[in-house]
Design a protein around this motif. Structure first.
Motif, PDB file in Angstrom:
ATOM      1  N   GLU A   1       0.777  -1.119  -0.042  1.00  0.00           N
ATOM      2  CA  GLU A   1      -0.218   0.126  -0.164  1.00  0.00           C
ATOM      3  C   GLU A   1       0.555   1.554   0.053  1.00  0.00           C
ATOM      4  OE1 GLU A   1      -3.380   2.162   2.521  1.00  0.00           O
ATOM      5  OE2 GLU A   1      -3.198   0.528   3.049  1.00  0.00           O
TER       6      GLU A   1
ATOM      7  N   VAL B   1       1.954   9.656  -4.177  1.00  0.00           N
ATOM      8  CA  VAL B   1       1.795   8.973  -5.062  1.00  0.00           C
ATOM      9  C   VAL B   1       1.944  10.102  -5.856  1.00  0.00           C
ATOM     10  CG1 VAL B   1      -0.557   9.879  -4.462  1.00  0.00           C
ATOM     11  CG2 VAL B   1      -0.100   8.678  -6.830  1.00  0.00           C
TER      12      VAL B   1
ATOM     13  N   MET C   1      -0.652  10.506   0.088  1.00  0.00           N
ATOM     14  CA  MET C   1      -1.950  10.210  -0.284  1.00  0.00           C
ATOM     15  C   MET C   1      -3.131  10.961   0.319  1.00  0.00           C
ATOM     16  SD  MET C   1      -1.868   7.839  -2.897  1.00  0.00           S
ATOM     17  CE  MET C   1      -3.719   6.705  -2.636  1.00  0.00           C
TER      18      MET C   1
ATOM     19  N   LEU D   1      -7.218   5.405  -3.469  1.00  0.00           N
ATOM     20  CA  LEU D   1      -6.367   3.448  -3.857  1.00  0.00           C
ATOM     21  C   LEU D   1      -7.593   2.684  -3.585  1.00  0.00           C
ATOM     22  CD1 LEU D   1      -3.738   2.721  -3.172  1.00  0.00           C
ATOM     23  CD2 LEU D   1      -4.269   2.230  -0.997  1.00  0.00           C
TER      24      LEU D   1
ATOM     25  N   TYR E   1      -2.126  -3.135  -5.442  1.00  0.00           N
ATOM     26  CA  TYR E   1      -2.881  -1.854  -4.811  1.00  0.00           C
ATOM     27  C   TYR E   1      -2.364  -0.542  -5.875  1.00  0.00           C
ATOM     28  CZ  TYR E   1      -3.113  -3.018  -0.142  1.00  0.00           C
ATOM     29  OH  TYR E   1      -3.291  -3.292   1.845  1.00  0.00           O
TER      30      TYR E   1
ATOM     31  N   VAL F   1      -3.675   2.955  -7.773  1.00  0.00           N
ATOM     32  CA  VAL F   1      -3.928   4.435  -7.551  1.00  0.00           C
ATOM     33  C   VAL F   1      -4.354   5.266  -9.032  1.00  0.00           C
ATOM     34  CG1 VAL F   1      -2.983   6.347  -6.935  1.00  0.00           C
ATOM     35  CG2 VAL F   1      -1.913   5.035  -5.842  1.00  0.00           C
TER      36      VAL F   1
END
Length: 141
Positions: A40, A44, A88, A115, A127, A129
């Protein structure tokens, strides 16, 4: 007569299915498995699409709304696409300042990177994004 009833039934089922999908609460997300990551992410890359300008484009990234004046980062870009690494689970407002023929133009947009944990669409659970791209190009009329 029977054929007309079958057509009407099929049409009703198709219309019902389309309306159900359109008004459902779940978002439809296209997952790019090549951009998936195993762990995770806590940060980003924000992707900004810009117009090329000889004098450069000044990009400002604000945390939250522009009106809150919480400037996160400011830089000048000379390319069509710019990237910036940000935390994030936050909302960002972005501005691009273009100087063209002694005139100043501003483009403003906002994004909230999100996410999703994908279990089935990719070969391995991962995961992904999404909502991290923002268009800061000048509108052509």
């Amino acid at each position: 007569m029977v054929l007309r009833g079958i057509k009407r039934t099929i049409g009703g089922v198709v219309l019902f299915s389309m309306l159900t999908a359109f008004f459902s609460c779940e978002e439809f997300i296209i997952v790019d498995c090549e951009e998936c990551v195993e762990n995770e992410p806590v940060e980003v890359y924000l992707i900004m699409q810009l117009d090329i300008n000889q004098t450069g484009v000044e990009v400002s990234i604000y945390e939250g709304f522009v009106e809150d004046s919480i400037l996160f980062h400011r830089f000048t870009s000379y390319s069509e696409e710019a990237y910036y690494k940000a935390p994030m689970n936050k909302s960002y407002s972005l501005t691009a300042k273009y100087m063209i023929n002694d005139m100043t133009y501003y483009v403003v947009d906002a994004i909230t990177p999100r996410l999703v944990y994908e279990k089935e669409k990719c070969s391995e659970p991962c995961y992904f994004v999404y909502d991290r791209k923002v268009n800061l190009k000048l509108r052509k009329e």
